[in-house]
Design a protein around this motif. Structure first.
Motif, PDB file in Angstrom:
ATOM      1  N   LEU A  24      47.452  49.299  36.544  1.00  0.00           N
ATOM      2  CA  LEU A  24      48.271  48.379  35.756  1.00  0.00           C
ATOM      3  C   LEU A  24      47.473  47.635  34.684  1.00  0.00           C
ATOM      4  O   LEU A  24      48.065  46.983  33.828  1.00  0.00           O
ATOM      5  N   SER A  25      46.153  47.726  34.724  1.00  0.00           N
ATOM      6  CA  SER A  25      45.337  46.946  33.794  1.00  0.00           C
ATOM      7  C   SER A  25      45.594  47.297  32.330  1.00  0.00           C
ATOM      8  O   SER A  25      45.474  46.433  31.462  1.00  0.00           O
ATOM      9  N   ILE A  28      48.701  45.351  31.483  1.00  0.00           N
ATOM     10  CA  ILE A  28      48.438  43.918  31.554  1.00  0.00           C
ATOM     11  C   ILE A  28      47.504  43.463  30.439  1.00  0.00           C
ATOM     12  O   ILE A  28      47.539  42.308  30.025  1.00  0.00           O
ATOM     13  N   TRP A  31      49.092  41.566  27.632  1.00  0.00           N
ATOM     14  CA  TRP A  31      49.665  40.249  27.918  1.00  0.00           C
ATOM     15  C   TRP A  31      48.776  39.153  27.344  1.00  0.00           C
ATOM     16  O   TRP A  31      47.582  39.352  27.106  1.00  0.00           O
ATOM     17  N   ALA A  35      48.553  34.744  31.059  1.00  0.00           N
ATOM     18  CA  ALA A  35      49.369  35.572  31.943  1.00  0.00           C
ATOM     19  C   ALA A  35      48.480  36.568  32.713  1.00  0.00           C
ATOM     20  O   ALA A  35      48.733  36.848  33.892  1.00  0.00           O
ATOM     21  N   GLN A  36      47.453  37.088  32.059  1.00  0.00           N
ATOM     22  CA  GLN A  36      46.509  37.974  32.746  1.00  0.00           C
ATOM     23  C   GLN A  36      45.798  37.221  33.866  1.00  0.00           C
ATOM     24  O   GLN A  36      45.629  37.750  34.969  1.00  0.00           O
ATOM     25  N   PHE A  39      48.162  36.805  36.752  1.00  0.00           N
ATOM     26  CA  PHE A  39      48.348  38.089  37.444  1.00  0.00           C
ATOM     27  C   PHE A  39      47.154  38.424  38.322  1.00  0.00           C
ATOM     28  O   PHE A  39      47.320  38.802  39.487  1.00  0.00           O
ATOM     29  N   TYR A  40      45.952  38.303  37.784  1.00  0.00           N
ATOM     30  CA  TYR A  40      44.771  38.690  38.553  1.00  0.00           C
ATOM     31  C   TYR A  40      44.481  37.719  39.697  1.00  0.00           C
ATOM     32  O   TYR A  40      43.944  38.123  40.728  1.00  0.00           O
TER      33      TYR A  40
END
Length: 68
Positions: A24-25, A28, A31, A35-36, A39-40
Motif C-alpha cells: 500500500l505504500s 499512500i 497522501w 495522513a501518511q 496511517f503508519y
C-alpha cells in the motif's frame, strides 16, 4: 505445544502484515504527510489487535504448580 504453534502463526501474520502495508505504500505515498503519519502509526500498532485472541490462547494452557 501452544507456544510453538502460536509463534509460527504470529510470524506468518506479521510477515503478511508487512507485505500488505508495504504494497500500500505506493498509494499512500501520494497522501499528505500528516495522513501518511497517521496511517503508519495505526498500521504500526494495528497488528496487535487481531492477535490478542492468539496471545490469550497461547497463555491459557494448564499451569504447572511448583513447590517452593
Amino acid at each position: 505445544m501452544r507456544k510453538p504453534i502460536a509463534s509460527l502463526i504470529l510470524l506468518a501474520f506479521i510477515i503478511a502484515w508487512i507485505v500488505v502495508v508495504g504494497t500500500l505504500s505506493g498509494l499512500i505515498g501520494a497522501w499528505p504527510r500528516w495522513a501518511q503519519l497517521v496511517f503508519y502509526i495505526v498500521a504500526g500498532f494495528g497488528w496487535i489487535i487481531p492477535l490478542k485472541p492468539l496471545f490469550a490462547w497461547m497463555n491459557s494452557g494448564a499451569q504447572q504448580e511448583t513447590d517452593d
